[in-house]
Design a protein around this motif. Structure first.
Motif, short mmCIF file in Angstrom:
data_model
loop_
_atom_site.label_atom_id
_atom_site.label_comp_id
_atom_site.label_asym_id
_atom_site.label_seq_id
_atom_site.Cartn_x
_atom_site.Cartn_y
_atom_site.Cartn_z
N LEU A 68 -58.93 -15.64 -20.47
CA LEU A 68 -59.17 -16.59 -19.38
C LEU A 68 -58.27 -17.81 -19.49
CD1 LEU A 68 -63.07 -16.47 -19.08
CD2 LEU A 68 -61.40 -15.57 -17.44
N SER A 69 -57.91 -18.18 -20.71
CA SER A 69 -57.04 -19.34 -20.89
C SER A 69 -55.64 -19.09 -20.34
CB SER A 69 -56.94 -19.70 -22.38
OG SER A 69 -56.09 -18.80 -23.09
N LEU A 70 -55.29 -17.83 -20.12
CA LEU A 70 -53.97 -17.50 -19.58
C LEU A 70 -53.87 -17.80 -18.08
CD1 LEU A 70 -53.40 -14.10 -21.44
CD2 LEU A 70 -52.56 -16.38 -22.08
N GLY A 71 -55.02 -18.01 -17.45
CA GLY A 71 -55.02 -18.39 -16.04
C GLY A 71 -54.29 -17.39 -15.17
N ASP A 72 -53.35 -17.89 -14.38
CA ASP A 72 -52.60 -17.04 -13.45
C ASP A 72 -51.29 -16.53 -14.05
OD1 ASP A 72 -54.52 -17.39 -11.44
OD2 ASP A 72 -53.58 -19.25 -10.76
N ASN A 73 -51.15 -16.65 -15.35
CA ASN A 73 -49.93 -16.17 -16.00
C ASN A 73 -49.99 -14.65 -16.12
OD1 ASN A 73 -47.77 -15.50 -17.68
ND2 ASN A 73 -48.01 -17.33 -18.96
N ARG A 74 -49.56 -13.98 -15.08
CA ARG A 74 -49.68 -12.53 -15.02
C ARG A 74 -48.89 -11.85 -16.15
NH1 ARG A 74 -51.21 -8.79 -11.24
NH2 ARG A 74 -50.21 -6.74 -11.39
N HIS A 75 -47.73 -12.39 -16.45
CA HIS A 75 -46.92 -11.79 -17.51
C HIS A 75 -47.66 -11.80 -18.84
CE1 HIS A 75 -43.42 -10.75 -19.93
NE2 HIS A 75 -43.72 -11.77 -20.73
N ALA A 76 -48.28 -12.93 -19.20
CA ALA A 76 -49.00 -13.03 -20.46
C ALA A 76 -50.24 -12.14 -20.46
CB ALA A 76 -49.39 -14.48 -20.74
N LEU A 77 -50.90 -12.05 -19.31
CA LEU A 77 -52.09 -11.21 -19.20
C LEU A 77 -51.72 -9.73 -19.37
CD1 LEU A 77 -55.12 -11.54 -18.75
CD2 LEU A 77 -54.70 -11.28 -16.29
N LEU A 78 -50.65 -9.32 -18.71
CA LEU A 78 -50.18 -7.95 -18.87
C LEU A 78 -49.79 -7.67 -20.32
CD1 LEU A 78 -48.02 -7.43 -15.65
CD2 LEU A 78 -49.94 -5.98 -16.35
N ASP A 79 -49.14 -8.64 -20.94
CA ASP A 79 -48.71 -8.47 -22.32
C ASP A 79 -49.91 -8.28 -23.24
OD1 ASP A 79 -46.55 -8.47 -24.28
OD2 ASP A 79 -47.35 -10.38 -24.96
N ALA A 80 -50.98 -9.05 -23.02
CA ALA A 80 -52.17 -8.93 -23.85
C ALA A 80 -52.81 -7.55 -23.71
CB ALA A 80 -53.17 -10.02 -23.47
N TRP A 81 -52.94 -7.08 -22.49
CA TRP A 81 -53.54 -5.77 -22.27
C TRP A 81 -52.63 -4.65 -22.74
CZ3 TRP A 81 -58.46 -4.94 -21.71
CH2 TRP A 81 -59.28 -5.96 -21.17
N GLN A 82 -51.33 -4.82 -22.59
CA GLN A 82 -50.39 -3.81 -23.11
C GLN A 82 -50.50 -3.70 -24.63
OE1 GLN A 82 -46.77 -5.31 -21.43
NE2 GLN A 82 -46.85 -3.98 -19.62
N ALA A 83 -50.68 -4.84 -25.29
CA ALA A 83 -50.84 -4.82 -26.75
C ALA A 83 -52.11 -4.07 -27.14
CB ALA A 83 -50.87 -6.24 -27.30
N PHE A 84 -53.19 -4.30 -26.40
CA PHE A 84 -54.44 -3.61 -26.70
C PHE A 84 -54.32 -2.10 -26.49
CE2 PHE A 84 -58.32 -1.71 -24.88
CZ PHE A 84 -59.06 -1.63 -26.04
N PHE A 85 -53.82 -1.70 -25.32
CA PHE A 85 -53.70 -0.26 -25.06
C PHE A 85 -52.65 0.36 -25.99
CE2 PHE A 85 -55.61 -1.48 -20.90
CZ PHE A 85 -56.76 -0.70 -21.02
N GLY A 86 -51.67 -0.43 -26.41
CA GLY A 86 -50.72 0.05 -27.40
C GLY A 86 -51.39 0.35 -28.73
N ALA A 87 -52.32 -0.51 -29.14
CA ALA A 87 -53.06 -0.26 -30.38
C ALA A 87 -53.90 1.00 -30.26
CB ALA A 87 -53.93 -1.47 -30.72
N ALA A 88 -54.56 1.16 -29.11
CA ALA A 88 -55.37 2.36 -28.90
C ALA A 88 -54.51 3.62 -28.95
CB ALA A 88 -56.10 2.26 -27.55
N ARG A 89 -53.34 3.57 -28.30
CA ARG A 89 -52.45 4.75 -28.31
C ARG A 89 -51.92 5.03 -29.71
NH1 ARG A 89 -50.86 2.75 -23.28
NH2 ARG A 89 -49.17 1.54 -24.21
N THR A 90 -51.65 3.99 -30.49
CA THR A 90 -51.16 4.19 -31.85
C THR A 90 -52.21 4.89 -32.70
OG1 THR A 90 -49.75 2.22 -31.67
CG2 THR A 90 -50.17 3.05 -33.88
N LEU A 91 -53.46 4.53 -32.53
CA LEU A 91 -54.54 5.23 -33.22
C LEU A 91 -54.64 6.68 -32.76
CD1 LEU A 91 -57.39 2.55 -33.19
CD2 LEU A 91 -56.40 3.58 -35.24
N ALA A 92 -54.63 6.87 -31.45
CA ALA A 92 -54.78 8.22 -30.90
C ALA A 92 -53.64 9.13 -31.35
CB ALA A 92 -54.84 8.16 -29.38
#
Length: 258
Positions: A68-92
């Motif tokens: 939520l602190s990222l506000g309207d910073n779409r790039h940072a928000l996408l980066d955060a979610w990409q990092a999460f799904f990247g971790a999930a894919r690395t496990l899988a």
């Protein structure tokens, strides 16, 4: 290794412990540190991995206040979610077996990480009236569960039960989680890591290459579920800004502050 991750070797099995106080909330830095730790374990020649968390909590899921602190910073928000799904894919996609040592609660993103592992050993709460729980509770905080993540739940509990759990955003108490196959074992909290290591040791006694090749075939659907086409991250981030989603997320943050 960063201060966000702790490791310990049990012979040729590496324990990777999330260590971001107080609840292992998954921000960009922790997710990337987890990816690095998983890759480092494989580079080291590790034959099995235990993914663990803190006592009483495996991971609280995504760090909502941070997002939520990222506000309207779409790039940072996408980066955060990409990092999460990247971790999930690395496990899988891990080429060695991984056990989730679920030492406590595992909501949302914490549950996703556990579902990406081969096997789940969960802690039994010392207080039966307050059991540990896990589940994909996204709808309770205003988020849509992407198709790919829904497939992770379906593959372990079946399509109809997954539908009921996902739509309600239900957190499943440990005893029921064991009954429906959401976790594979339930043990006392101080035995979770040891039991996880023991399961891997038993698996690793099998003829190595046939076991690994069979495992790769058996987990193909898991890897396929995390294909970006089934996550649709751009659409997910668009929905993040919906008014009812933002209201639910801010209500969650207010609850966490109390």
């Amino acid at each position: 290794m960063t201060g966000l991750i702790e490791t310990a070797d049990h012979g040729d099995i590496r324990e990777i412990r999330l260590a971001r106080a107080p609840v292992n909330a998954l921000n960009t830095e922790l997710c990337r540190a987890l990816i690095d730790a998983l890759n480092a374990a494989l580079d080291h020649g590790t034959r099995g991995i235990v993914l663990a968390g803190n006592p009483k909590i495996f991971s609280a899921g995504m760090d909502v206040p941070y997002l939520l602190s990222l506000g309207d910073n779409r790039h940072a928000l996408l980066d955060a979610w990409q990092a999460f799904f990247g971790a999930a894919r690395t496990l899988a996609e891990s080429r060695v077996p991984v056990v989730a040592a679920i030492t406590g609660h595992a909501p949302a993103g914490g549950c996703v990480l556990a579902l990406c592992c081969d096997y789940r050993v969960m802690a039994r709460s010392a207080d039966p009236a307050r059991p540990f729980a896990l589940g994909l509770n996204e709808t309770q905080v205003g988020l849509v569960v992407p198709e790919g993540i829904q497939r992770l739940m379906r593959r372990v509990v079946g399509p109809y039960r997954a539908e009921r759990l996902l739509v309600a955003g239900e957190m499943v108490p440990a005893e029921r989680a064991l009954e429906i196959g959401l976790v594979d074992e339930l043990v006392d909290q101080d035995e979770v890591t040891a039991r996880s290591v023991a399961w891997l040791q038993q698996l690793l006694r099998l003829p190595h290459h046939p076991m690994l090749q069979t495992r790769t075939l058996a987990r193909r659907d898991l890897v396929d579920a995390l294909d970006p086409a089934l996550i649709q991250l751009e659409r997910f981030v668009d929905a993040w800004h919906a008014p009812d989603t933002q209201t639910a997320l801010r209500a969650l943050v207010d609850k966490l502050k109390k």
